[in-house]
Design a protein around this motif. Structure first.
Motif, PDB file in Angstrom:
ATOM      1  N   LYS A  12       2.529  27.155   2.234  1.00 57.74           N
ATOM      2  CA  LYS A  12       3.852  26.662   1.894  1.00 57.74           C
ATOM      3  C   LYS A  12       3.673  25.290   1.241  1.00 57.74           C
ATOM      4  CE  LYS A  12       6.216  29.987   4.043  1.00 57.74           C
ATOM      5  NZ  LYS A  12       7.089  30.944   3.359  1.00 57.74           N
ATOM      6  N   HIS A  13       4.334  25.087   0.116  1.00 55.97           N
ATOM      7  CA  HIS A  13       4.193  23.843  -0.631  1.00 55.97           C
ATOM      8  C   HIS A  13       5.485  23.035  -0.564  1.00 55.97           C
ATOM      9  CE1 HIS A  13       0.468  25.181  -2.793  1.00 55.97           C
ATOM     10  NE2 HIS A  13       0.989  26.367  -2.506  1.00 55.97           N
ATOM     11  N   THR A  14       5.356  21.741  -0.372  1.00 46.94           N
ATOM     12  CA  THR A  14       6.479  20.824  -0.465  1.00 46.94           C
ATOM     13  C   THR A  14       6.132  19.781  -1.515  1.00 46.94           C
ATOM     14  OG1 THR A  14       7.145  21.174   1.835  1.00 46.94           O
ATOM     15  CG2 THR A  14       7.871  19.136   0.788  1.00 46.94           C
ATOM     16  N   ILE A  15       6.929  19.768  -2.588  1.00 45.72           N
ATOM     17  CA  ILE A  15       6.618  18.920  -3.735  1.00 45.72           C
ATOM     18  C   ILE A  15       7.760  17.950  -3.996  1.00 45.72           C
ATOM     19  CG2 ILE A  15       6.362  18.947  -6.259  1.00 45.72           C
ATOM     20  CD1 ILE A  15       4.596  21.413  -5.924  1.00 45.72           C
ATOM     21  N   VAL A  16       7.395  16.689  -4.158  1.00 46.99           N
ATOM     22  CA  VAL A  16       8.342  15.643  -4.538  1.00 46.99           C
ATOM     23  C   VAL A  16       8.114  15.349  -6.011  1.00 46.99           C
ATOM     24  CG1 VAL A  16       9.134  13.285  -4.125  1.00 46.99           C
ATOM     25  CG2 VAL A  16       8.286  14.666  -2.211  1.00 46.99           C
ATOM     26  N   SER A  17       9.158  15.540  -6.813  1.00 42.09           N
ATOM     27  CA  SER A  17       9.052  15.309  -8.255  1.00 42.09           C
ATOM     28  C   SER A  17      10.180  14.378  -8.678  1.00 42.09           C
ATOM     29  CB  SER A  17       9.125  16.639  -9.013  1.00 42.09           C
ATOM     30  OG  SER A  17       9.012  16.437 -10.408  1.00 42.09           O
ATOM     31  N   GLY A  18       9.938  13.087  -8.494  1.00 41.23           N
ATOM     32  CA  GLY A  18      10.948  12.082  -8.814  1.00 41.23           C
ATOM     33  C   GLY A  18      10.511  11.151  -9.918  1.00 41.23           C
ATOM     34  N   GLY A  19       9.783  11.673 -10.889  1.00 43.85           N
ATOM     35  CA  GLY A  19       9.209  10.841 -11.951  1.00 43.85           C
ATOM     36  C   GLY A  19       9.961  10.882 -13.251  1.00 43.85           C
ATOM     37  N   GLY A  20      11.309  11.010 -13.179  1.00 40.07           N
ATOM     38  CA  GLY A  20      12.102  11.226 -14.386  1.00 40.07           C
ATOM     39  C   GLY A  20      12.538   9.993 -15.133  1.00 40.07           C
ATOM     40  N   GLY A  21      12.083   8.816 -14.732  1.00 34.41           N
ATOM     41  CA  GLY A  21      12.441   7.609 -15.455  1.00 34.41           C
ATOM     42  C   GLY A  21      12.972   6.486 -14.587  1.00 34.41           C
ATOM     43  N   GLY A  22      13.334   6.806 -13.340  1.00 32.69           N
ATOM     44  CA  GLY A  22      13.738   5.762 -12.418  1.00 32.69           C
ATOM     45  C   GLY A  22      12.573   4.825 -12.120  1.00 32.69           C
ATOM     46  N   ILE A  23      12.879   3.662 -11.576  1.00 33.59           N
ATOM     47  CA  ILE A  23      11.824   2.697 -11.274  1.00 33.59           C
ATOM     48  C   ILE A  23      10.766   3.354 -10.386  1.00 33.59           C
ATOM     49  CG2 ILE A  23      12.645   1.646  -9.123  1.00 33.59           C
ATOM     50  CD1 ILE A  23      11.703  -0.425 -12.164  1.00 33.59           C
ATOM     51  N   GLN A  24       9.509   3.176 -10.686  1.00 33.87           N
ATOM     52  CA  GLN A  24       8.445   3.850  -9.942  1.00 33.87           C
ATOM     53  C   GLN A  24       8.231   3.184  -8.583  1.00 33.87           C
ATOM     54  OE1 GLN A  24       6.379   3.295 -13.672  1.00 33.87           O
ATOM     55  NE2 GLN A  24       5.242   5.208 -13.307  1.00 33.87           N
ATOM     56  N   HIS A  25       8.251   4.001  -7.532  1.00 36.04           N
ATOM     57  CA  HIS A  25       8.092   3.499  -6.166  1.00 36.04           C
ATOM     58  C   HIS A  25       6.623   3.505  -5.749  1.00 36.04           C
ATOM     59  CE1 HIS A  25      12.429   4.941  -5.020  1.00 36.04           C
ATOM     60  NE2 HIS A  25      12.436   3.795  -5.683  1.00 36.04           N
ATOM     61  N   PRO A  26       6.151   2.472  -5.089  1.00 33.45           N
ATOM     62  CA  PRO A  26       4.795   2.513  -4.519  1.00 33.45           C
ATOM     63  C   PRO A  26       4.752   3.418  -3.289  1.00 33.45           C
ATOM     64  CG  PRO A  26       5.873   0.428  -4.001  1.00 33.45           C
ATOM     65  CD  PRO A  26       6.795   1.161  -4.931  1.00 33.45           C
ATOM     66  N   LEU A  27       3.639   4.113  -3.127  1.00 29.29           N
ATOM     67  CA  LEU A  27       3.440   5.008  -1.992  1.00 29.29           C
ATOM     68  C   LEU A  27       2.425   4.415  -1.022  1.00 29.29           C
ATOM     69  CD1 LEU A  27       3.098   8.458  -3.818  1.00 29.29           C
ATOM     70  CD2 LEU A  27       5.177   7.402  -2.907  1.00 29.29           C
ATOM     71  N   LEU A  28       2.530   4.863   0.218  1.00 28.58           N
ATOM     72  CA  LEU A  28       1.499   4.555   1.206  1.00 28.58           C
ATOM     73  C   LEU A  28       0.303   5.461   0.922  1.00 28.58           C
ATOM     74  CD1 LEU A  28       3.769   4.517   4.378  1.00 28.58           C
ATOM     75  CD2 LEU A  28       2.798   2.507   3.245  1.00 28.58           C
ATOM     76  N   ILE A  29      -0.883   4.878   0.800  1.00 27.07           N
ATOM     77  CA  ILE A  29      -2.077   5.669   0.522  1.00 27.07           C
ATOM     78  C   ILE A  29      -3.179   5.294   1.508  1.00 27.07           C
ATOM     79  CG2 ILE A  29      -1.532   5.961  -1.921  1.00 27.07           C
ATOM     80  CD1 ILE A  29      -3.561   3.772  -2.555  1.00 27.07           C
ATOM     81  N   GLY A  30      -4.261   6.054   1.455  1.00 32.25           N
ATOM     82  CA  GLY A  30      -5.398   5.768   2.337  1.00 32.25           C
ATOM     83  C   GLY A  30      -5.016   5.898   3.804  1.00 32.25           C
ATOM     84  N   THR A  31      -5.458   4.960   4.599  1.00 32.43           N
ATOM     85  CA  THR A  31      -5.205   5.017   6.048  1.00 32.43           C
ATOM     86  C   THR A  31      -3.760   4.705   6.405  1.00 32.43           C
ATOM     87  OG1 THR A  31      -5.890   2.702   6.290  1.00 32.43           O
ATOM     88  CG2 THR A  31      -7.593   4.396   6.565  1.00 32.43           C
ATOM     89  N   LYS A  32      -2.976   4.195   5.451  1.00 36.37           N
ATOM     90  CA  LYS A  32      -1.584   3.827   5.727  1.00 36.37           C
ATOM     91  C   LYS A  32      -0.605   4.986   5.535  1.00 36.37           C
ATOM     92  CE  LYS A  32      -2.177  -1.053   4.470  1.00 36.37           C
ATOM     93  NZ  LYS A  32      -1.724  -2.147   3.569  1.00 36.37           N
ATOM     94  N   LYS A  33      -1.044   6.071   4.900  1.00 45.37           N
ATOM     95  CA  LYS A  33      -0.127   7.159   4.582  1.00 45.37           C
ATOM     96  C   LYS A  33       0.382   7.857   5.840  1.00 45.37           C
ATOM     97  CE  LYS A  33      -4.059  10.240   3.769  1.00 45.37           C
ATOM     98  NZ  LYS A  33      -4.852  10.922   2.747  1.00 45.37           N
ATOM     99  N   ARG A  34       1.620   8.336   5.778  1.00 49.03           N
ATOM    100  CA  ARG A  34       2.227   9.054   6.900  1.00 49.03           C
ATOM    101  C   ARG A  34       1.678  10.479   6.984  1.00 49.03           C
ATOM    102  NH1 ARG A  34       6.900   7.305   4.051  1.00 49.03           N
ATOM    103  NH2 ARG A  34       7.822   5.406   4.943  1.00 49.03           N
ATOM    104  N   PHE A  35       1.531  11.104   5.805  1.00 45.76           N
ATOM    105  CA  PHE A  35       1.162  12.518   5.735  1.00 45.76           C
ATOM    106  C   PHE A  35       0.024  12.712   4.731  1.00 45.76           C
ATOM    107  CE2 PHE A  35       5.874  12.289   6.228  1.00 45.76           C
ATOM    108  CZ  PHE A  35       5.959  12.747   7.539  1.00 45.76           C
ATOM    109  N   GLU A  36      -0.755  13.756   4.925  1.00 46.39           N
ATOM    110  CA  GLU A  36      -1.771  14.140   3.951  1.00 46.39           C
ATOM    111  C   GLU A  36      -1.080  14.601   2.667  1.00 46.39           C
ATOM    112  OE1 GLU A  36      -4.941  13.882   3.883  1.00 46.39           O
ATOM    113  OE2 GLU A  36      -5.374  13.285   5.953  1.00 46.39           O
TER     114      GLU A  36
END
Length: 319
Positions: free
Chosen positions: A250-274
């Protein structure tokens, strides 16, 4: 460019074999950055990017439907605006191409004055009177739901919940449908630093999607990035990249790259989810997402609005 060439060859082979691939286009969060956004984040030619995305989608040879995942404008009650004008031109051009446009209600569709905002939404996109709906495209189906729960009455929420549950059951039983997708604005899973995962969206929609037989992808926006989470049946914990070839994910995809201000994500050890997206950076590229049912399987592609629709990444959702 190589990926674009590969897709062109694949499409050509499908066509000469007499098989018409079913192709759906998803984009989200095309709103202009607000003053708060510009003060907090980096402005990146966001308004011109929105136009590039619209024009790139219009230039695609193959598309059976376009699904906007919400937040067409920053402030829906600010009407007229360049955002509404761009959307009207996009909508009218798709109509001339005889390509249906579906749209999810985003939280910005209620801003700032909800009454005035909804009037603007209904003026520019009357079909949004149907906040929840199901649409079939060959053997694929798309469910659109409204997860702006703070703007919805208890009666509406109950009616939508009942309809959604029945619709999922009907699609699972429909022998003409091979796969279906669910679209809401708010993500049930995200590593976004600006907005978190939406527990109500998960409770009302994602949990039922997860248990369905033919559901493959849950699509959302709101997080101005690209994120990709995968799940194995019976386990609601997102899996890491080593599991991306497990059958029947099952895939869950976030596709919010349509031109709004780009949000920083939590990556590495700080991320909530894989997150198995190939982009391992805090800021993800502007994009839209394409799903195509091909003879080889259900193909997913992250497509750039630049370089003539360069394919940034592709993978099979089902083989």
């Amino acid at each position: 460019m190589i990926h674009t060439f590969v897709f062109a060859i694949l499409f050509f082979l499908i066509t000469i074999n007499g098989i018409s691939a079913q192709t759906l286009i998803f984009l989200g969060d095309t709103q202009s950055p607000t003053i708060i956004d510009k003060n907090r984040f980096v402005y990146n030619n966001n308004d011109s990017t929105r136009k590039e995305i619209y024009n790139t989608i219009l230039g695609l040879e193959k598309k059976d439907a376009v699904i906007h995942l919400g937040d067409i404008t920053a402030l829906a009650d600010n009407d007229p605006s360049q955002e509404w004008s761009d959307f009207d031109n996009f909508k009218d051009s798709l109509s001339r191409q005889k390509v249906p446009l579906l749209a999810v209600m985003g939280n910005h569709e209620y801003m700032l004055n909800p009454t005035k905002a909804i009037e603007s939404v209904q003026k520019h996109y009357p079909e949004k009177n149907k906040s929840f709906s199901v649409h079939k495209f060959g053997s694929l189906a798309v469910i659109v739901v409204n997860d702006n729960f703070d703007q919805l009455s208890p009666e509406f929420i109950k009616a939508q919940d009942n309809w959604y549950r029945n619709t999922v059951n009907e699609l699972d039983a429909d022998t003409s449908i091979r796969y279906f997708f669910v679209c809401s604005h708010h993500p049930p899973f995200t590593n976004n630093t600006v907005t978190g995962p939406d527990s109500k969206t998960k409770e009302h929609f994602w949990d039922i999607f997860f248990e369905a037989k033919k559901s493959v992808v849950y699509m959302s926006g709101h997080s101005h990035a690209f994120e990709h989470f995968i799940f194995m049946h019976g386990d609601q914990t997102p899996l890491d990249k080593t599991n991306r070839f497990v059958p029947e994910l099952k895939h869950t995809i976030v596709s919010g790259g349509g031109g709004g201000i780009q949000h920083p994500l939590l990556i590495g050890t700080k991320k909530r989810f894989e997150d198995i997206a190939e982009f391992e950076t805090e800021i993800r590229p502007f994009h839209f997402f394409r799903i195509s049912l091909t003879p080889k399987g259900l193909l997913g592609e992250v497509v750039s609005p630049f370089n003539q629709g360069e394919v940034l990444n592709f993978f099979y959702l089902r083989n």
